[in-house]
Design a protein around this motif. Structure first.
Motif, PDB file in Angstrom:
ATOM      1  N   MET A   3     -37.864 -26.331 -11.311  1.00  0.00           N
ATOM      2  CA  MET A   3     -37.622 -25.585  -9.841  1.00  0.00           C
ATOM      3  C   MET A   3     -37.660 -26.253  -8.754  1.00  0.00           C
ATOM      4  N   HIS A  51     -28.575   6.561 -22.051  1.00  0.00           N
ATOM      5  CA  HIS A  51     -29.502   7.041 -20.494  1.00  0.00           C
ATOM      6  C   HIS A  51     -28.778   5.716 -19.827  1.00  0.00           C
ATOM      7  N   VAL A  53     -30.208   4.195 -17.311  1.00  0.00           N
ATOM      8  CA  VAL A  53     -31.107   2.893 -16.780  1.00  0.00           C
ATOM      9  C   VAL A  53     -30.525   1.831 -18.229  1.00  0.00           C
ATOM     10  N   LEU A  54     -30.462   2.412 -19.528  1.00  0.00           N
ATOM     11  CA  LEU A  54     -30.043   1.687 -20.715  1.00  0.00           C
ATOM     12  C   LEU A  54     -28.443   1.032 -20.745  1.00  0.00           C
ATOM     13  N   PHE A  56     -26.798   0.667 -18.052  1.00  0.00           N
ATOM     14  CA  PHE A  56     -26.671  -0.408 -16.777  1.00  0.00           C
ATOM     15  C   PHE A  56     -27.367  -1.749 -17.381  1.00  0.00           C
ATOM     16  N   THR A  57     -28.391  -1.622 -18.239  1.00  0.00           N
ATOM     17  CA  THR A  57     -28.965  -2.849 -18.756  1.00  0.00           C
ATOM     18  C   THR A  57     -28.241  -3.493 -19.856  1.00  0.00           C
ATOM     19  N   LEU A  60     -25.494  -5.028 -17.711  1.00  0.00           N
ATOM     20  CA  LEU A  60     -26.075  -6.495 -17.049  1.00  0.00           C
ATOM     21  C   LEU A  60     -26.379  -7.369 -18.150  1.00  0.00           C
ATOM     22  N   MET A  64     -24.757 -10.969 -17.958  1.00  0.00           N
ATOM     23  CA  MET A  64     -25.423 -12.424 -17.752  1.00  0.00           C
ATOM     24  C   MET A  64     -24.983 -13.521 -19.070  1.00  0.00           C
ATOM     25  N   LEU A 116     -32.684  -9.665 -23.754  1.00  0.00           N
ATOM     26  CA  LEU A 116     -32.681  -8.365 -22.621  1.00  0.00           C
ATOM     27  C   LEU A 116     -32.064  -7.145 -23.648  1.00  0.00           C
ATOM     28  N   VAL A 119     -34.069  -6.287 -26.773  1.00  0.00           N
ATOM     29  CA  VAL A 119     -35.347  -5.658 -26.468  1.00  0.00           C
ATOM     30  C   VAL A 119     -34.882  -4.332 -25.852  1.00  0.00           C
ATOM     31  N   ALA A 120     -33.897  -3.911 -25.023  1.00  0.00           N
ATOM     32  CA  ALA A 120     -33.569  -2.875 -24.286  1.00  0.00           C
ATOM     33  C   ALA A 120     -32.695  -2.068 -25.239  1.00  0.00           C
ATOM     34  N   ILE A 121     -31.667  -2.638 -26.021  1.00  0.00           N
ATOM     35  CA  ILE A 121     -30.739  -1.854 -26.426  1.00  0.00           C
ATOM     36  C   ILE A 121     -30.794  -1.870 -28.018  1.00  0.00           C
TER      37      ILE A 121
ATOM     38  N   ARG B  16     -33.437 -20.316  -1.516  1.00  0.00           N
ATOM     39  CA  ARG B  16     -33.466 -20.277  -3.058  1.00  0.00           C
ATOM     40  C   ARG B  16     -34.728 -19.488  -3.543  1.00  0.00           C
ATOM     41  N   PHE B  31     -37.301  -3.602 -15.964  1.00  0.00           N
ATOM     42  CA  PHE B  31     -38.310  -3.614 -17.532  1.00  0.00           C
ATOM     43  C   PHE B  31     -39.171  -2.556 -17.191  1.00  0.00           C
ATOM     44  N   ILE B  34     -36.754   0.571 -17.970  1.00  0.00           N
ATOM     45  CA  ILE B  34     -36.585   0.439 -19.399  1.00  0.00           C
ATOM     46  C   ILE B  34     -37.621   1.073 -20.376  1.00  0.00           C
ATOM     47  N   ARG B  38     -37.308   4.113 -22.868  1.00  0.00           N
ATOM     48  CA  ARG B  38     -37.485   4.037 -24.261  1.00  0.00           C
ATOM     49  C   ARG B  38     -38.940   4.852 -24.551  1.00  0.00           C
TER      50      ARG B  38
END
Lengths: 312, 41
Positions: A3, A51, A53-54, A56-57, A60, A64, A116, A119-121, B16, B31, B34, B38
């Motif tokens: 960080m 859906h 949202v899904l 889009f995920t 995304l 990524m 991601l 888990v989501a798709i 940052r 999340f 999602i 779900r």
């Protein structure tokens, strides 16, 4: 990535935090536009519904993943980038960031994208995304790019994953259509890139990357541009031929592919004159970009029209 | 560190931090969305 990621960039040698924009630059945002566009097309053209949202995920996660593998590519090629004018000001060769921060950021982005997606798709789409990342970052960047003049063909495979993953994110199964979308981009990449390589002077030879026009020469490159264009045509028309689309896509694919061949033919036949504006090569390169966008746009239009019942 | 360098240091770190905070917030919302979608499947 720690960080307190810093780099010594002040005159007095004081550690200075890396700009967040430099992390963003590592993800190759310009390449990402094509990834996002084709992934969206894959999601929209796939049969069935997802859906928003899904959907889009999924896009995304694909973006990524593409970003993560691009970061790993820049991390691995920092020394190569330092030797080329076009890339010497990137964050790593420019000395604005520590190498290990880039590596950790790339691994982090890649891992999060796969998690991601899983888990989501679903884990099939996630596994394909993981494969795409390994393919680009390891098989292409680390292994084959510095070893073979066919590197563009292999690299094209990496760019071909997004629409396939987008499609499979919706359907959950591997069928002929997503494989054809993969094949279209795979065959499209060599004529697209080699047309550019013919009229742009690059420093690849200087840094030891065996690009085809440099290693094999102009003539074989031109011949391969023509053969890949010829190979692309039936593949681009195949989604219609196997009944996966209607006439909207079919007619578009036939017309665009005929134009592509018409422009690729002179590029394949001729040789550079002493004083040469390289117009046919420039025209082919420009058209190849329109070709891909128009073909995928036609696919989406075709499928949306069919799902809405506007056409039979 | 000169005052200019100190100012630059602070600016970069702050920028940052904002980006990291924004990203985290975005993922919290994503999340949540999602999960709701779900659960409705």
């Amino acid at each position: 990535m720690s960080m307190d990621a810093t780099t010594t960039s002040t005159a007095s040698g004081t550690p200075m935090p890396t700009e967040w924009r430099d992390f963003f630059t590592l993800t190759k945002p310009r390449v990402m536009t094509l990834v996002i566009f084709t992934a969206i097309c894959g999601v929209l053209a796939a049969p069935g519904s997802i859906h928003p949202v899904l959907g889009f995920t999924a896009i995304l996660a694909i973006s990524m993943g593409a970003g993560g593998s691009a970061v790993l590519n820049m991390w691995w090629e920092a020394d190569i980038d330092a030797g080329m004018k076009r890339t010497m000001n990137r964050p790593l060769p420019g000395g604005r960031m520590r190498r290990e921060d880039a590596r950790d950021f790339g691994i982090f982005l890649s891992a999060v994208s796969v998690a991601l997606m899983g888990v989501a798709i679903g884990w099939l789409a996630a596994a394909l995304l993981a494969l795409a990342i390994v393919y680009y970052a390891v098989i292409y960047t680390m292994w084959l790019k510095p070893r073979t003049p066919q590197n563009i063909v292999i690299g094209g495979g990496a760019g071909a994953f997004p629409p396939m993953i987008g499609w499979i994110a919706v359907t959950g199964e591997v069928t002929a259509m997503p494989i054809l979308l993969f094949a279209i981009i795979f065959f499209w990449t060599p004529p697209h890139f080699w047309a550019l390589a013919l009229f742009v002077q690059s420093d690849y030879a200087k840094v030891g990357i065996p690009m085809l026009p440099v290693v094999a020469g102009e003539k074989p490159t031109r011949r391969q541009i023509w053969w890949y264009t010829l190979g692309l045509t039936p593949i681009a028309i195949a989604p219609w031929a196997i009944g996966g689309t209607s006439w909207i896509y079919g007619m578009t694919a036939v017309t665009l592919s005929a134009l592509f061949m018409w422009l690729a033919w002179p590029v394949g036949q001729r040789m550079r004159a002493e004083v040469d504006t390289m117009l046919p090569e420039k025209k082919l390169f420009k058209f190849s970009i329109y070709y891909l966008f128009a073909l995928f746009a036609a696919l989406v239009l075709d499928r949306v029209a069919a799902y809405q019942g506007w056409i039979a | 560190m000169t005052p200019e360098e100190q100012a630059e240091f602070t600016r970069r770190r702050k920028a940052r931090n904002y980006v990291v905070a924004g990203t985290l917030l975005f993922f919290v919302v994503l999340f949540y969305a999602i999960t709701i979608v779900r659960m409705g499947d």
